[in-house]
Design a protein around this motif. Structure first.
Motif, PDB file in Angstrom:
ATOM      1  N   ASN A  82       0.829  -1.214   0.000  1.00 41.15           N
ATOM      2  CA  ASN A  82       0.000   0.000   0.000  1.00 41.15           C
ATOM      3  C   ASN A  82       0.862   1.262   0.000  1.00 41.15           C
ATOM      4  OD1 ASN A  82      -2.317  -1.545   0.040  1.00 41.15           O
ATOM      5  ND2 ASN A  82      -2.650  -1.344   2.250  1.00 41.15           N
ATOM      6  N   GLN A  83       1.972   1.213   0.715  1.00 40.09           N
ATOM      7  CA  GLN A  83       2.875   2.360   0.757  1.00 40.09           C
ATOM      8  C   GLN A  83       3.418   2.670  -0.635  1.00 40.09           C
ATOM      9  OE1 GLN A  83       6.033   2.096   3.700  1.00 40.09           O
ATOM     10  NE2 GLN A  83       7.342   3.489   2.527  1.00 40.09           N
ATOM     11  N   ILE A  84       3.836   1.621  -1.370  1.00 42.04           N
ATOM     12  CA  ILE A  84       4.368   1.819  -2.717  1.00 42.04           C
ATOM     13  C   ILE A  84       3.271   2.278  -3.669  1.00 42.04           C
ATOM     14  CG2 ILE A  84       5.517   0.714  -4.666  1.00 42.04           C
ATOM     15  CD1 ILE A  84       6.784  -1.240  -2.674  1.00 42.04           C
ATOM     16  N   ILE A  85       2.098   1.645  -3.577  1.00 42.74           N
ATOM     17  CA  ILE A  85       0.984   2.004  -4.464  1.00 42.74           C
ATOM     18  C   ILE A  85       0.620   3.481  -4.301  1.00 42.74           C
ATOM     19  CG2 ILE A  85      -1.487   1.642  -4.887  1.00 42.74           C
ATOM     20  CD1 ILE A  85      -0.959  -1.356  -4.151  1.00 42.74           C
ATOM     21  N   ALA A  86       0.570   3.948  -3.065  1.00 43.82           N
ATOM     22  CA  ALA A  86       0.233   5.351  -2.811  1.00 43.82           C
ATOM     23  C   ALA A  86       1.268   6.289  -3.418  1.00 43.82           C
ATOM     24  CB  ALA A  86       0.112   5.589  -1.311  1.00 43.82           C
ATOM     25  N   ALA A  87       2.541   5.925  -3.286  1.00 50.62           N
ATOM     26  CA  ALA A  87       3.612   6.763  -3.843  1.00 50.62           C
ATOM     27  C   ALA A  87       3.521   6.812  -5.361  1.00 50.62           C
ATOM     28  CB  ALA A  87       4.969   6.229  -3.405  1.00 50.62           C
ATOM     29  N   LEU A  88       3.241   5.678  -5.983  1.00 50.47           N
ATOM     30  CA  LEU A  88       3.157   5.636  -7.441  1.00 50.47           C
ATOM     31  C   LEU A  88       1.976   6.444  -7.957  1.00 50.47           C
ATOM     32  CD1 LEU A  88       4.034   1.880  -8.082  1.00 50.47           C
ATOM     33  CD2 LEU A  88       5.414   3.862  -8.720  1.00 50.47           C
ATOM     34  N   LYS A  89       0.835   6.311  -7.315  1.00 45.26           N
ATOM     35  CA  LYS A  89      -0.336   7.063  -7.760  1.00 45.26           C
ATOM     36  C   LYS A  89      -0.108   8.565  -7.629  1.00 45.26           C
ATOM     37  CE  LYS A  89      -4.056   3.684  -7.252  1.00 45.26           C
ATOM     38  NZ  LYS A  89      -5.409   3.441  -6.689  1.00 45.26           N
ATOM     39  N   MET A  90       0.611   8.954  -6.595  1.00 42.27           N
ATOM     40  CA  MET A  90       0.906  10.368  -6.371  1.00 42.27           C
ATOM     41  C   MET A  90       1.781  10.934  -7.494  1.00 42.27           C
ATOM     42  SD  MET A  90       0.459  12.881  -4.100  1.00 42.27           S
ATOM     43  CE  MET A  90       0.126  12.040  -2.546  1.00 42.27           C
ATOM     44  N   ASP A  91       2.645  10.097  -8.079  1.00 45.45           N
ATOM     45  CA  ASP A  91       3.625  10.565  -9.055  1.00 45.45           C
ATOM     46  C   ASP A  91       3.162  10.472 -10.504  1.00 45.45           C
ATOM     47  OD1 ASP A  91       5.376  11.191  -7.025  1.00 45.45           O
ATOM     48  OD2 ASP A  91       6.538   9.346  -7.191  1.00 45.45           O
ATOM     49  N   SER A 136      -7.301  -2.749  -9.560  1.00 47.40           N
ATOM     50  CA  SER A 136      -8.168  -3.107 -10.680  1.00 47.40           C
ATOM     51  C   SER A 136      -7.715  -2.438 -11.969  1.00 47.40           C
ATOM     52  CB  SER A 136      -9.612  -2.674 -10.376  1.00 47.40           C
ATOM     53  OG  SER A 136     -10.416  -2.756 -11.537  1.00 47.40           O
ATOM     54  N   PRO A 137      -7.847  -3.139 -13.106  1.00 44.90           N
ATOM     55  CA  PRO A 137      -7.540  -2.495 -14.391  1.00 44.90           C
ATOM     56  C   PRO A 137      -8.485  -1.332 -14.703  1.00 44.90           C
ATOM     57  CG  PRO A 137      -8.499  -4.682 -14.722  1.00 44.90           C
ATOM     58  CD  PRO A 137      -8.187  -4.560 -13.274  1.00 44.90           C
ATOM     59  N   LEU A 138      -9.605  -1.251 -13.968  1.00 46.26           N
ATOM     60  CA  LEU A 138     -10.533  -0.140 -14.140  1.00 46.26           C
ATOM     61  C   LEU A 138     -10.231   1.015 -13.192  1.00 46.26           C
ATOM     62  CD1 LEU A 138     -13.877  -2.138 -14.546  1.00 46.26           C
ATOM     63  CD2 LEU A 138     -12.408  -1.197 -16.345  1.00 46.26           C
ATOM     64  N   ASP A 139      -9.250   0.821 -12.317  1.00 49.29           N
ATOM     65  CA  ASP A 139      -8.817   1.907 -11.432  1.00 49.29           C
ATOM     66  C   ASP A 139      -8.349   3.086 -12.282  1.00 49.29           C
ATOM     67  OD1 ASP A 139      -7.665   2.620  -8.510  1.00 49.29           O
ATOM     68  OD2 ASP A 139      -6.180   3.155 -10.032  1.00 49.29           O
ATOM     69  N   PHE A 140      -8.597   4.301 -11.815  1.00 50.83           N
ATOM     70  CA  PHE A 140      -8.297   5.493 -12.604  1.00 50.83           C
ATOM     71  C   PHE A 140      -6.838   5.538 -13.042  1.00 50.83           C
ATOM     72  CE2 PHE A 140      -6.915   9.934 -12.967  1.00 50.83           C
ATOM     73  CZ  PHE A 140      -7.807  10.401 -13.931  1.00 50.83           C
ATOM     74  N   ALA A 141      -5.911   5.261 -12.123  1.00 53.44           N
ATOM     75  CA  ALA A 141      -4.485   5.347 -12.445  1.00 53.44           C
ATOM     76  C   ALA A 141      -4.099   4.328 -13.509  1.00 53.44           C
ATOM     77  CB  ALA A 141      -3.648   5.143 -11.186  1.00 53.44           C
ATOM     78  N   VAL A 142      -4.571   3.101 -13.370  1.00 53.22           N
ATOM     79  CA  VAL A 142      -4.236   2.056 -14.342  1.00 53.22           C
ATOM     80  C   VAL A 142      -4.877   2.349 -15.683  1.00 53.22           C
ATOM     81  CG1 VAL A 142      -4.469  -0.399 -14.882  1.00 53.22           C
ATOM     82  CG2 VAL A 142      -3.912   0.309 -12.549  1.00 53.22           C
ATOM     83  N   HIS A 165      20.517   5.124 -13.796  1.00 53.88           N
ATOM     84  CA  HIS A 165      19.744   5.066 -12.566  1.00 53.88           C
ATOM     85  C   HIS A 165      18.283   5.339 -12.918  1.00 53.88           C
ATOM     86  CE1 HIS A 165      17.870   5.796  -8.828  1.00 53.88           C
ATOM     87  NE2 HIS A 165      18.148   7.078  -8.712  1.00 53.88           N
ATOM     88  N   TYR A 166      17.475   4.280 -12.890  1.00 52.93           N
ATOM     89  CA  TYR A 166      16.038   4.411 -13.122  1.00 52.93           C
ATOM     90  C   TYR A 166      15.376   4.805 -11.802  1.00 52.93           C
ATOM     91  CZ  TYR A 166      16.566   1.804 -17.540  1.00 52.93           C
ATOM     92  OH  TYR A 166      16.914   1.382 -18.807  1.00 52.93           O
ATOM     93  N   HIS A 167      14.833   5.998 -11.730  1.00 51.47           N
ATOM     94  CA  HIS A 167      14.230   6.462 -10.485  1.00 51.47           C
ATOM     95  C   HIS A 167      12.951   5.699 -10.137  1.00 51.47           C
ATOM     96  CE1 HIS A 167      16.466  10.448  -9.708  1.00 51.47           C
ATOM     97  NE2 HIS A 167      17.159   9.763 -10.622  1.00 51.47           N
ATOM     98  N   SER A 168      12.410   4.974 -11.092  1.00 52.72           N
ATOM     99  CA  SER A 168      11.174   4.221 -10.847  1.00 52.72           C
ATOM    100  C   SER A 168      11.411   2.846 -10.240  1.00 52.72           C
ATOM    101  CB  SER A 168      10.410   4.051 -12.164  1.00 52.72           C
ATOM    102  OG  SER A 168      11.210   3.349 -13.116  1.00 52.72           O
ATOM    103  N   TYR A 169      12.628   2.314 -10.388  1.00 51.88           N
ATOM    104  CA  TYR A 169      12.862   0.911 -10.031  1.00 51.88           C
ATOM    105  C   TYR A 169      12.677   0.629  -8.538  1.00 51.88           C
ATOM    106  CZ  TYR A 169      14.644  -0.612 -14.623  1.00 51.88           C
ATOM    107  OH  TYR A 169      14.779  -0.968 -15.949  1.00 51.88           O
ATOM    108  N   ARG A 170      12.959   1.604  -7.693  1.00 49.65           N
ATOM    109  CA  ARG A 170      12.841   1.382  -6.249  1.00 49.65           C
ATOM    110  C   ARG A 170      11.400   1.063  -5.853  1.00 49.65           C
ATOM    111  NH1 ARG A 170      14.109   6.080  -2.463  1.00 49.65           N
ATOM    112  NH2 ARG A 170      13.036   4.616  -1.082  1.00 49.65           N
ATOM    113  N   TYR A 171      10.442   1.434  -6.698  1.00 51.10           N
ATOM    114  CA  TYR A 171       9.030   1.143  -6.433  1.00 51.10           C
ATOM    115  C   TYR A 171       8.550  -0.088  -7.197  1.00 51.10           C
ATOM    116  CZ  TYR A 171       9.217   6.061  -4.982  1.00 51.10           C
ATOM    117  OH  TYR A 171       9.561   7.247  -4.385  1.00 51.10           O
ATOM    118  N   ILE A 172       8.917  -0.172  -8.472  1.00 54.62           N
ATOM    119  CA  ILE A 172       8.345  -1.210  -9.342  1.00 54.62           C
ATOM    120  C   ILE A 172       8.679  -2.614  -8.862  1.00 54.62           C
ATOM    121  CG2 ILE A 172       8.444  -2.222 -11.656  1.00 54.62           C
ATOM    122  CD1 ILE A 172       9.031   0.668 -12.688  1.00 54.62           C
ATOM    123  N   PHE A 173       9.950  -2.899  -8.689  1.00 53.34           N
ATOM    124  CA  PHE A 173      10.346  -4.291  -8.469  1.00 53.34           C
ATOM    125  C   PHE A 173      10.089  -4.786  -7.042  1.00 53.34           C
ATOM    126  CE2 PHE A 173      12.626  -2.996 -12.334  1.00 53.34           C
ATOM    127  CZ  PHE A 173      12.044  -3.930 -13.203  1.00 53.34           C
TER     128      PHE A 173
END
Length: 629
Positions: free
Chosen positions: A12-21, A325-331, A606-614
């Motif tokens: 949930n912590q990672i998901i929240a950070a990703l949606k924010m960005d 969900s794939p119907l979630d706004f962010a996705v 340095h991919y700034h996204s990798y710390r969240y994705i993987f």
């Protein structure tokens, strides 16, 4: 086993950070950071063209200075031994050219001392030697291995322009024009770098390198000699063809293929061909480069390219794997963005894949002519859950899957950009890292990730020719210690993760010796804190080198590979999961450490996204496989 609540809390912590960005258009535009080279080149370009973007130049100079080591050098990665000669030459040149530091500055004096101790600016990389030559800091060499006439040789000739990879052609076409004309340009602010020369040797290549090249050079010359036409006329035709090659592949933003280096060289090549500095094509190219600026720690950084499609496809997929969900706004917004970036026209890939039909995705936001296999399978993973319910996704899906299948090499593996561009003759070229600059071979990471996609998301039978050939390629190319080399990541941990997850989804059982050997290797290199970490020096040495500390991304790759290999969580898996959960907020040099590469020993990402994705993927796969209600 780790409790469900703790896993979910981390996810949930990672998901929240990703949606924010996420951006308003649906993409994720995390920085694609590549050291200071592009910052240096941008200063040199603006000063040479006499474009006085002082705020940008001053900001770039500040960023370059902030990365200098105590011994006066610049490094490409944290644990690079004493410093990097190429990076230091580029930084010294750019800072001096910026006009914001005099030669007498203590930081430049220290850099100059380091450069001379390492053999002078002549010891830098090929691209830097071209930079120095084209901007009048050293003479062009009398010898250059690739004559322009190679563009006139047909694809059926053993060595021709399309023997090179797409990345190689993009950079070599303008460089060949520059070398052919021995073009040089200076401005009123050009510094004098003669004090960086340890010896007066303008040659790019040593005598031994030139001698090794002679056989291949004579073969190319023999082929050229059979071309019909007057020599001078042929040369003009080759020059025109090289120019047109560049102009035909300019992206809508004005850049050449979206690459910083290729666009930089193209601008100078156009100047060499008589274009004025303020020509609209040149001005648009400069703007395209400037539009790739991002901000890191309050300072500007010129990205080598943007990674919007790559980031968006991986993040949208990871969110769905984590239960969003794939119907979630962010996705939904992310997938709509991906649909808008699918390719519908032919690119250079069709030369070696004439029966293929467009349908791939590229890496960058502004990428319309060079799709790649990795971005295509990543984008297809992201839209997979929408295929059954939305006809627009179905059409994109079919085109994408067919393009991926058409790109398989004859050896069974998958390349990045083009089929069968791994001529062994290219290794005879006296070009440092030629295998990375000019070739696009099958690789364990591309092959593994493609097999993972085909096995998990398509109905292709596990015993189909495409899957069997890919599996056999991985079996043949496994290292003796059980790992695989990852061409586009750092490095053996990355390649092993890709290969293991691909083999498992392709139907290879966990007890298979290849999987067992890989799992044992991963267990053996785990750190005491439960995590994993690998040095960029693995890439240079050609064998695994530990980082001596753990990183979130390396740990996620290793854990995810082990999850794919074991039906029950092992102590190694739980140790890695705990390390990630305890370090999700970690913000130090290990987080910034490069996890990708494009040219071993010279170009790290340095991919700034990798710390969240993987970490999100590893946590979600752990939860899905091992935790049941």
């Amino acid at each position: 086993m780790i409790v469900k609540e703790r896993i979910q809390e981390g996810m949930n912590q990672i998901i929240a950070a990703l949606k924010m960005d996420q951006s308003q258009r649906g993409s994720w535009d995390y920085a694609f950071e590549t050291g200071v080279a592009t910052d240096c080149y941008m200063i040199i370009l603006l000063r040479t063209l006499e474009i006085n973007e002082e705020k940008l130049i001053q900001g770039l100079a500040k960023r370059i200075i902030s990365k200098q080591e105590k011994n006066g050098s610049w490094k490409l990665f944290h644990d690079e031994n004493n410093g990097n000669i190429t990076a230091t030459v580029e930084a010294y040149y750019a800072l001096l050219y910026s006009g914001y530091l005099p030669k007498s500055d203590s930081r430049l004096r220290a850099a100059r001392q380091f450069i001379l101790a390492k053999g002078g600016m002549e010891e830098s990389h090929l691209f830097t030697k071209v930079l120095l030559s084209v901007t009048g800091q050293q003479n062009w060499p009398s010898f250059f291995p690739l004559p322009l006439e190679i563009l006139l040789l047909p694809p059926s000739f053993p060595v021709n322009f399309y023997s090179f990879s797409e990345f190689g052609r993009a950079n070599m076409a303008p460089i060949m024009i520059l070398a052919d004309r021995k073009f040089q340009v200076k401005s009123t602010k050009s510094p004098n770098l003669t004090d960086l020369s340890a010896y007066r040797n303008p040659e790019f290549f040593s005598r031994n390198e030139q001698d090794e090249w002679r056989g291949l050079a004579s073969a190319i010359s023999e082929g050229i000699s059979h071309l019909i036409g007057i020599p001078g006329q042929l040369h003009r035709m080759a020059t025109e063809k090289a120019k047109q090659y560049m102009l035909d592949r300019i992206e809508p933003d004005g850049t050449l293929f979206g690459y910083f280096s290729a666009t930089f060289m193209m601008i100078f090549a156009l100047l060499a061909l008589g274009y004025p500095k303020n020509h609209p094509v040149i001005m648009k190219a400069v703007k395209g480069l400037m539009d790739m600026e991002c901000t890191i720690d309050g300072l500007p950084h010129m990205q080598y390219t943007t990674a919007a499609v790559w980031n968006t496809s991986l993040i949208s997929y990871a969110l769905q794997e984590a239960g969003v969900s794939p119907l979630d706004f962010a996705v939904k917004k992310g997938n709509e963005y991906l649909l808008s970036r699918q390719h519908y026209k032919y690119g250079d890939w069709v030369i070696h894949n004439p029966s293929g039909f467009p349908g791939g995705w590229g890496f960058a936001d502004m990428n319309t002519v060079h799709p790649d296999v990795d971005d295509t399978t990543a984008s297809l993973r992201s839209i997979a859950r929408m295929v059954q319910s939305d006809s627009s996704f179905r059409q994109s899906w079919d085109r994408g899957v067919l393009w991926v299948l058409s790109m398989q090499n004859d050896d069974g593996g998958w390349p990045a950009f083009e089929r069968n561009t791994d001529s062994k003759l290219l290794k005879l070229l006296p070009i440092d890292k030629a295998e990375f600059i000019l070739a696009d071979p099958s690789s364990a990471d591309l092959t593994g990730r493609t097999l993972e996609f085909l096995g998990a998301y398509t109905n292709l039978p596990k015993n189909s020719e495409a899957i069997r050939s890919g599996v056999n390629w991985l079996f043949k190319n496994q290292e003796s210690n059980g790992s695989w080399y990852g061409r586009w990541g750092i490095c053996y941990i990355y390649g092993t993760w890709c290969a293991v997850t691909g083999l498992r989804e392709a139907g290879v059982p966990s007890e298979n010796p290849s999987i067992s050997k890989a799992s044992n290797w991963l267990k053996a290199i785990q750190n005491g804190d439960g995590g994993w970490g690998e040095s960029c020096r693995s890439d240079i040495k050609g064998s695994y080198v530990p980082l001596q500390t753990s990183t979130l991304t390396h740990t996620a790759w290793a854990v995810d590979a082990l999850i794919a290999s074991f039906d029950q969580p092992t102590k190694e898996i739980d140790g890695g999961i705990l390390f990630m959960l305890e370090n999700l907020d970690r913000d130090d040099w290990t987080t910034d450490y490069p996890k990708g590469q494009g040219m071993a020993g010279n170009f790290y990402i340095h991919y700034h996204s990798y710390r969240y994705i993987f970490p999100l993927l590893a946590l979600s796969h752990y939860q899905k496989k091992y935790i049941h209600d």
